[in-house]
Scaffold this motif. Structure first.
Motif, PDB file in Angstrom:
ATOM      1  N   MET A 192      -9.786  32.362 -63.170  1.00  0.00           N
ATOM      2  CA  MET A 192      -9.260  33.508 -63.992  1.00  0.00           C
ATOM      3  C   MET A 192      -7.732  33.161 -64.386  1.00  0.00           C
ATOM      4  SD  MET A 192     -10.376  36.826 -61.958  1.00  0.00           S
ATOM      5  CE  MET A 192     -10.262  37.890 -63.259  1.00  0.00           C
ATOM      6  N   LYS A 193      -7.434  33.352 -65.756  1.00  0.00           N
ATOM      7  CA  LYS A 193      -6.320  32.757 -66.392  1.00  0.00           C
ATOM      8  C   LYS A 193      -5.098  33.833 -66.102  1.00  0.00           C
ATOM      9  CE  LYS A 193      -7.609  28.894 -67.975  1.00  0.00           C
ATOM     10  NZ  LYS A 193      -6.831  27.612 -67.506  1.00  0.00           N
ATOM     11  N   CYS A 194      -4.057  33.562 -65.955  1.00  0.00           N
ATOM     12  CA  CYS A 194      -2.875  34.367 -65.757  1.00  0.00           C
ATOM     13  C   CYS A 194      -2.729  35.366 -66.915  1.00  0.00           C
ATOM     14  CB  CYS A 194      -1.406  33.524 -65.472  1.00  0.00           C
ATOM     15  SG  CYS A 194      -0.073  34.370 -65.349  1.00  0.00           S
ATOM     16  N   GLU A 195      -2.939  34.931 -67.953  1.00  0.00           N
ATOM     17  CA  GLU A 195      -2.603  35.667 -69.240  1.00  0.00           C
ATOM     18  C   GLU A 195      -3.535  36.799 -69.395  1.00  0.00           C
ATOM     19  OE1 GLU A 195      -4.216  31.694 -70.805  1.00  0.00           O
ATOM     20  OE2 GLU A 195      -2.848  32.489 -69.509  1.00  0.00           O
ATOM     21  N   ASP A 196      -4.587  36.716 -68.715  1.00  0.00           N
ATOM     22  CA  ASP A 196      -5.729  37.784 -68.494  1.00  0.00           C
ATOM     23  C   ASP A 196      -5.394  38.812 -67.510  1.00  0.00           C
ATOM     24  OD1 ASP A 196      -7.335  36.679 -70.624  1.00  0.00           O
ATOM     25  OD2 ASP A 196      -8.534  35.321 -69.275  1.00  0.00           O
ATOM     26  N   LEU A 197      -4.714  38.533 -66.687  1.00  0.00           N
ATOM     27  CA  LEU A 197      -4.340  39.453 -65.630  1.00  0.00           C
ATOM     28  C   LEU A 197      -3.041  40.190 -65.362  1.00  0.00           C
ATOM     29  CD1 LEU A 197      -6.002  37.368 -62.752  1.00  0.00           C
ATOM     30  CD2 LEU A 197      -6.990  39.201 -63.815  1.00  0.00           C
ATOM     31  N   ILE A 198      -1.857  39.216 -65.809  1.00  0.00           N
ATOM     32  CA  ILE A 198      -0.412  39.781 -65.947  1.00  0.00           C
ATOM     33  C   ILE A 198      -0.242  41.013 -66.169  1.00  0.00           C
ATOM     34  CG2 ILE A 198       0.347  38.895 -67.846  1.00  0.00           C
ATOM     35  CD1 ILE A 198       1.722  38.029 -64.503  1.00  0.00           C
ATOM     36  N   TYR A 199       0.304  41.825 -65.554  1.00  0.00           N
ATOM     37  CA  TYR A 199       0.694  43.409 -65.625  1.00  0.00           C
ATOM     38  C   TYR A 199      -0.424  44.188 -65.684  1.00  0.00           C
ATOM     39  CZ  TYR A 199       4.923  40.558 -67.284  1.00  0.00           C
ATOM     40  OH  TYR A 199       6.047  39.998 -67.124  1.00  0.00           O
ATOM     41  N   LYS A 200      -1.582  43.805 -65.223  1.00  0.00           N
ATOM     42  CA  LYS A 200      -2.907  44.719 -65.230  1.00  0.00           C
ATOM     43  C   LYS A 200      -2.811  45.082 -63.397  1.00  0.00           C
ATOM     44  CE  LYS A 200      -4.874  42.892 -69.053  1.00  0.00           C
ATOM     45  NZ  LYS A 200      -5.882  42.331 -69.755  1.00  0.00           N
ATOM     46  N   LYS A 201      -3.657  46.008 -63.217  1.00  0.00           N
ATOM     47  CA  LYS A 201      -3.849  46.394 -61.968  1.00  0.00           C
ATOM     48  C   LYS A 201      -4.802  45.417 -61.193  1.00  0.00           C
ATOM     49  CE  LYS A 201      -2.057  51.018 -61.241  1.00  0.00           C
ATOM     50  NZ  LYS A 201      -1.654  51.226 -59.937  1.00  0.00           N
ATOM     51  N   LEU A 202      -4.325  44.891 -60.021  1.00  0.00           N
ATOM     52  CA  LEU A 202      -5.199  44.154 -59.206  1.00  0.00           C
ATOM     53  C   LEU A 202      -6.621  44.551 -58.856  1.00  0.00           C
ATOM     54  CD1 LEU A 202      -5.125  41.355 -57.490  1.00  0.00           C
ATOM     55  CD2 LEU A 202      -4.289  42.770 -55.731  1.00  0.00           C
ATOM     56  N   GLU A 203      -6.634  46.002 -58.374  1.00  0.00           N
ATOM     57  CA  GLU A 203      -7.792  46.660 -57.830  1.00  0.00           C
ATOM     58  C   GLU A 203      -8.626  46.878 -59.124  1.00  0.00           C
ATOM     59  OE1 GLU A 203      -7.240  50.511 -56.849  1.00  0.00           O
ATOM     60  OE2 GLU A 203      -5.844  51.064 -58.581  1.00  0.00           O
TER      61      GLU A 203
END
Length: 591
Positions: free
Chosen positions: A175-186
């Motif tokens: 999973m790419k960083c740009e798809d996750l950054i600043y989004k909720k981990l849960e």
């Protein structure tokens, strides 16, 4: 902490040398004109004192604005309007200290001096810009450090938003960083350990986890506090896949080693234990019984007999039946020259002589401590070495070469020789006192030619062993093979017989052993031997008796199952039925 780190550099790294200096008598109008022309927000009034510019005061644009509002004439010297109390800073001072000084004095600039002379200035905007430039630089460094870490690293804020997702995290979860950054981990990982730490704010360390097939990690998730305020969670996942796979391989290897060790124990026990030494010959039976009797003691045993009669096999059997917990250490005395006797038998300490191992080396006697030292070919030991060996046997202590402290040893001595030690004693080549020390109990093994009834028994024993070892099946052995083997003299004894069986098995075809497979030298020897009729009758009788005994034993062990008995004997079932009828054993097979 981050702020302090950013300010742990010197004024000389960020100062501005774009400064405007004037003397005190210069008119105010000229000073203002220079400030506007040079676009510099202040002018520093200096006085040249012995070639060193001394700060007398400072005039800022804010001061100029106030002067104009008050309609003060501009044709007066600047000294009348300057701020005389000027706070300055040394060029090698920390930026953090300069910032504190500006806050304490509520000023927006600090002249910078070196050796008392002015060399530049540090302004609030200059400090701010440098601060953020340094912050950006450190941020880039931290990112590179985090991305190059071997662990997968995840950082979330106090609300569970993903702030850091490094390269190894991308690789681990695809999973790419740009798809996750600043989004909720849960939203992506509803069962993540980080969520538990977010709620409980208690660390979780070294949890074993397999996030995907054939991939293993150790996870730790720790709460982050700054000035006692909870600000988020950092989680690291250490890849232990290689270590886990190696551990699994090691476990498998250990299992294989244990299985092999057990097989070796079974094989060794089967060949060497006193209960399994092959021999029906009355002489041999007496030797086995004597060996059983003395094995439970610590008595020294001397095994004599021709080469190849099984002296070492009997020595191993005595050791295994003795209950001694130490090792069985065999030594070929004929292979150790006197110059190496002490280092090999007694061992040595590090540096005892040129070429010695740095950590030293235990001797053969020390290795046999608690066990049995088997001295093969004892008759070939030099007379000088015999004296040193005798002393060790008498004192039960050994001193390594180069050492001064003796080591206590508890060893049982079993010796073997194919020579007549009594003759060697008389000739003066063997010490009489050592002879009596070694020869407390003598077991003389008879040669194979005096154990004719054991030849077929040993032949079949070796046949099974060699067939199993080489994965070769032998279904039939012709009768003439046994006739010839019984006639041969076997100068090499049991060792020669075993080698003969191995040769016949490995060169055999179609699973049959016939006389064509017997080594030519044996056949040549048989043709030159004259045997009278009575001897021939006796040999044939021996064969019949041995075959009948083996068939009875096989039927007993298989509880009368003819198919299993034939398989055990390595003969076709039809041959077994024929032999049962020939030797009148049909009643025995039905019992």
């Amino acid at each position: 902490m981050l702020e302090n780190n950013l300010l742990y550099y010197r004024i000389r790294e960020i100062l501005s040398t774009n400064i405007l200096k004037i003397l005190p008598h210069i008119y105010l109008s000229e000073a203002i004109e220079k400030m506007l022309y040079e676009n510099i927000p202040e002018v520093i009034i200096v006085e040249n004192f012995s070639q060193k510019e001394i700060i007398k005061g400072i005039l800022t644009l804010a001061d100029v604005s106030r002067i104009k509002k008050e309609n003060i004439p501009l044709d007066l010297p600047v000294a009348a309007f300057m701020q005389e109390k000027v706070v300055s800073v040394d060029i090698d001072e920390l930026v953090s200290r300069a910032r504190e000084t500006m806050i304490e004095n509520r000023i927006g600039r600090l002249p910078v001096t070196e050796h008392g002379g002015i060399v530049g200035i540090i302004r609030s905007d200059n400090l701010r810009d440098s601060y953020y430039m340094k912050l950006e630089s450190i941020n880039r460094q931290y990112k590179q450090i985090i991305h190059h870490m071997h662990e997968a690293v995840t950082v979330t804020d106090a609300q569970g938003h993903i702030l850091v997702w490094n390269k190894n995290a991308e690789k681990l979860y695809d999973m790419k960083c740009e798809d996750l950054i600043y989004k909720k981990l849960e939203d992506f990982f509803p069962n993540a350990l980080t969520l538990s730490v977010l709620n409980e704010r208690e660390p979780i360390e070294n949890v074993y986890h397999s996030p995907k097939p054939n991939y293993y990690v150790i996870i730790s998730a720790l709460p982050i506090y700054i000035d006692d305020e909870f600000v988020g969670v950092v989680a690291t996942e250490r890849d232990v896949t290689e270590f886990t796979n190696l551990s699994l391989k090691l476990e498998n290897a250990n299992s294989e080693i244990n299985l092999l060790r057990e097989e070796v124990r079974k094989i060794t026990t089967g060949i060497s234990s006193l209960g399994h030494i092959q021999g029906k010959n009355p002489k041999m039976q007496k030797k086995i019984q004597l060996a059983k009797h003395v094995s439970q003691t610590d008595t020294s045993v001397l095994i004599t007999g021709e080469s190849g009669t099984g002296k070492e096999v009997l020595a191993i059997a005595i050791h295994q039946n003795s209950g001694r917990t130490g090792h069985f250490v065999p030594v070929n005395c004929s292979a150790i020259p006197y110059t190496l006797f002490e280092s090999e038998f007694f061992g040595y300490v590090g540096g005892a002589f040129t070429g010695a191992l740095r950590g030293g080396k235990p001797g053969l006697i020390e290795l046999a401590n608690g066990g049995t030292l088997f001295l093969d070919e004892i008759g070939d030991l030099s007379i000088e070495a015999q004296a040193k060996l005798l002393r060790v046997l008498q004192e039960k202590k050994v001193v390594r070469v180069g050492a001064g402290k003796p080591i206590d040893v508890d060893i049982r001595i079993i010796s073997a020789t194919n020579k007549n030690l009594k003759d060697l004693v008389q000739k003066g080549s063997f010490r009489e006192d050592l002879y009596y020390r070694l020869n407390v109990v003598e077991i003389e093994l008879p040669p194979l030619r005096e154990r004719k009834e054991d030849i077929i028994l040993l032949f079949n024993h070796f046949l099974k062993e060699i067939c199993r070892k080489n994965k070769i099946r032998i279904s039939h052995v012709e009768k003439d093979v046994f006739n010839i083997l019984l006639k041969y003299g076997w100068k090499g004894n049991i060792r020669e017989l075993k080698n003969t069986v191995e040769y016949m098995v490995v060169v055999s075809k179609n699973g049959v052993l016939d006389i064509d497979l017997i080594p030519q030298y044996i056949l040549d020897n048989i043709t030159t031997v004259k045997v009278d009729n009575n001897d021939q009758m006796n040999l044939e009788e021996i064969i019949k008796r041995s075959e009948a005994d083996m068939i009875k034993k096989a039927l007993t062990e298989t509880k009368g199952n003819k198919a299993k008995a034939a398989k055990m004997l390595n003969i076709p079932r039809s041959t077994l039925y024929y032999k049962l009828k020939l030797y009148d054993l049909e009643k025995a097979s039905n019992n």
